[in-house]
Design an enzyme around this catalytic site. Structure first.
Site, PDB file in Angstrom:
ATOM      1  N   ASP A  51       0.823  -1.211   0.000  1.00 59.88           N
ATOM      2  CA  ASP A  51       0.000   0.000   0.000  1.00 59.88           C
ATOM      3  C   ASP A  51       0.866   1.273   0.000  1.00 59.88           C
ATOM      4  OD1 ASP A  51      -2.410   1.393   0.060  1.00 59.88           O
ATOM      5  OD2 ASP A  51      -3.266   0.148   1.639  1.00 59.88           O
ATOM      6  N   ASP A  75      -9.806   3.640  -3.802  1.00 60.82           N
ATOM      7  CA  ASP A  75     -10.523   2.403  -3.446  1.00 60.82           C
ATOM      8  C   ASP A  75     -11.921   2.341  -4.054  1.00 60.82           C
ATOM      9  OD1 ASP A  75      -8.298   2.120  -1.909  1.00 60.82           O
ATOM     10  OD2 ASP A  75      -9.352   1.823  -0.022  1.00 60.82           O
TER      11      ASP A  75
HETATM   12  C1  GLA Z   1      -5.978   1.262   1.357  1.00 58.98           C
HETATM   13  C2  GLA Z   1      -6.068   0.247   0.219  1.00 58.98           C
HETATM   14  C3  GLA Z   1      -7.217  -0.706   0.491  1.00 58.98           C
HETATM   15  C4  GLA Z   1      -6.990  -1.412   1.836  1.00 58.98           C
HETATM   16  C5  GLA Z   1      -6.809  -0.385   2.939  1.00 58.98           C
HETATM   17  C6  GLA Z   1      -6.365  -1.024   4.248  1.00 58.98           C
HETATM   18  O1  GLA Z   1      -7.077   2.097   1.404  1.00 58.98           O
HETATM   19  O2  GLA Z   1      -6.228   0.892  -1.007  1.00 58.98           O
HETATM   20  O3  GLA Z   1      -7.356  -1.651  -0.539  1.00 58.98           O
HETATM   21  O4  GLA Z   1      -5.867  -2.231   1.731  1.00 58.98           O
HETATM   22  O5  GLA Z   1      -5.830   0.593   2.600  1.00 58.98           O
HETATM   23  O6  GLA Z   1      -6.181  -0.079   5.268  1.00 58.98           O
END
Ligand code: GLA
Length: 502
Positions: free
Chosen positions: A152, A212
């Site tokens: 991430d 996301d």
């Molecule tokens: C980010 C990523 C998500 C998930 C969250 C976890 O937002 O893009 O897919 O992994 O972190 O905290």
């Protein structure tokens, strides 16, 4: 004739040339498939969750159709152990037997084990990140038997802002993973920041292209600020990005997908409950055609039969796992007179892309995807000229002068009764019955790969013939509101044509 072979020659040439450009770890030759807990369960993770989900993935036949990696997302550690090389420590309450035991459990079921960390000081959930600890963390994961890393981008200490800085930060971990000697699929999660499609392929197997995803077909959310048909240069990726928002972003970069290195449209929302069945069908179809990794994001412990039927559709998955490894492309998108959830014109769009030939002939099969952004059922059509525009503009492609068998890839979707019987018969779900319901034959990658299944014309992968499209003809479909129609076109043998007909 020379031109007849052009399509398949181009595909082979692309695979040969592109194969050497992608990261050289031999993984994700077709897009990775699996499950990740984040979309449905967030930080609510435990050893038991992973074990039970893994058993269900096996029991429900999801492993058989290709879902392989069980990926543990954020919130699994309690920090670093200063007296043990500063290595990450798994939360002993959530994972009382430690991570190596979880990996063993996954491997015993024939599945892979995925792990999450962050190229920053902290993960997005505020746990210890891996920036500066790349080698020690890669070694820890390798020693646990980890097969996959989702990496991430939160708290990155400002090491972003251009492609060089971001790629260097992500490359450090790629090198550390490779140095372990264990094949670990490397999945970048930097939300499309600093154009990872330009540099991701040389260091990783996939890269997220957007903020996301959330469980909505087209609802605009200010926290995902880039919207509309021209939303591409997205400086703030955000989150709460709708399916159509992400599809739109994918449309600009489809050519970046290649064997070993894929545009990641984010985890699937199928089964999470906020979209209609038609919307989930369209979402799954789109992710498959765009060659996104197919990572289920629902709680498998409470899966509904209709969602199991979507996720199990091997004819659609076969498009995703096609050996030629090139993404479909959007050929057109039109406004309609209706409006979408935001009051903008609702759009219809058509995507097509070449697939491995299943006829043994000279011409590639073709996937055609019609997406209806309208809130009403819509009759949609796609001309051969538009479907084959890459092989010749304005109807000049040789394929336009041929006839094509049209195969509906959703026609053999598992019935809800069959899906319910599979769920009811699962001992892992604790509700094994002596159900006698006959379940339609299913595809099983442990005996036949998708490449082999396609090469041998396995009927489960080919969908149902609906009609034939004649030269210069049109593929027609009545598409549900916010739904999709998805077809595989196969070349029909051409009668011997006179020279002036060619
Ligand atoms: C980010 C990523 C998500 C998930 C969250 C976890 O937002 O893009 O897919 O992994 O972190 O905290």
């Amino acid at each position: 004739m020379a031109f007849k072979n052009l399509n398949s020659v181009l595909v082979v040439a692309a695979a040969v040339v592109l194969g050497v450009k992608a990261v050289d770890n031999g993984l994700a030759i077709t897009p990775q498939m699996g499950w990740d807990n984040w979309n449905a369960l967030g930080c609510d993770v435990s050893e038991e969750l992973l074990q039970q989900t893994a058993r269900l993935i096996v029991d429900y036949g999801l492993k058989d159709v290709g879902y392989h990696y069980v990926i543990l997302d954020d919130c699994w550690s309690v920090g670093r152990n200063a007296s043990n090389n500063s290595s990450l420590v798994a939360d002993p309450v959530k994972f009382p037997n430690g991570m190596a035991a979880v990996a063993d459990d996954m491997h015993a079921l024939g599945l892979g084990f995925g792990m999450y960390s962050d190229a920053g000081k902290y993960t997005c959930g505020g746990y210890a990140g891996s920036l500066g600890y790349e080698t020690v963390d890669a070694n820890t994961w390798a020693s646990w038997g980890v097969d996959y890393l989702k990496y991430d981008n939160c708290y990155n200490e400002g090491y972003a802002g251009n492609q060089q800085i971001s790629s260097a930060r992500y490359r450090t971990m790629g090198n550390a993973l490779n140095a372990t000697g264990r094949p670990i699929l490397y999945s970048l999660c930097n939300w499309g920041e600093d154009y990872p499609w330009n540099w991701g392929s040389t260091i990783a197997n996939s890269w997220r292209i957007s903020g996301d995803v959330y469980d909505s077909w087209d609802l605009y959310d200010a926290r995902c600020p880039c919207e509309g048909p021209n939303a591409f240069n997205c400086e703030l990726p955000g989150f709460h990005c709708s399916i159509t928002n992400i599809m739109n972003k994918a449309s600009f970069i489809v050519s970046k997908a290649q064997p070993g290195a894929w545009n990641d449209l984010d985890m699937l929302e199928v089964g999470n409950g906020a979209m209609t069945d038609a919307e989930y069908v369209a979402h799954f179809s789109m992710w498959a055609a765009a060659k996104s990794p197919l990572i289920m994001g629902n709680d498998i412990r409470v899966i509904q039969p209709k969602d199991l039927a979507i996720l199990s559709n091997a004819a659609v998955i076969a498009v995703n796992q096609d050996p030629s490894g090139s993404s479909a492309a959007r050929r057109w998108m039109y406004d309609t007179n209706n409006t979408d959830s935001n009051g903008y014109p609702a759009r219809i769009q058509m995507w097509s892309g070449s697939l491995q030939s299943t006829t043994g002939g000279d011409y590639s099969d073709m996937v055609v995807l019609l997406i209806n952004g309208n809130n009403a059922e819509t009759v949609m059509n796609a001309t051969l000229a538009d479907i084959f525009v890459d092989s010749g503009e304005q109807g000049t492609a040789p394929q336009v002068k041929m006839s094509w068998e049209v195969r509906d890839l959703w026609a053999n979707r598992m019935s809800e009764a069959d899906a319910a019987a599979i769920i009811a018969g699962s001992s892992a779900a604790g509700n094994a019955t002596n159900a006698t319901t006959v379940v339609a034959p299913r595809f099983n990658v442990s005996s036949t790969s998708y490449a082999e299944g396609l090469a041998s014309n396995n009927s489960i992968l080919l969908g149902n013939v609906t009609t034939t499209v004649l030269p210069s003809g049109t593929v027609l479909a009545t598409v549900a509101p916010h739904g999709a129609a998805m077809f595989r076109l196969r070349a029909l043998p051409t009668a011997v044509m006179k020279r002036d007909e060619l």
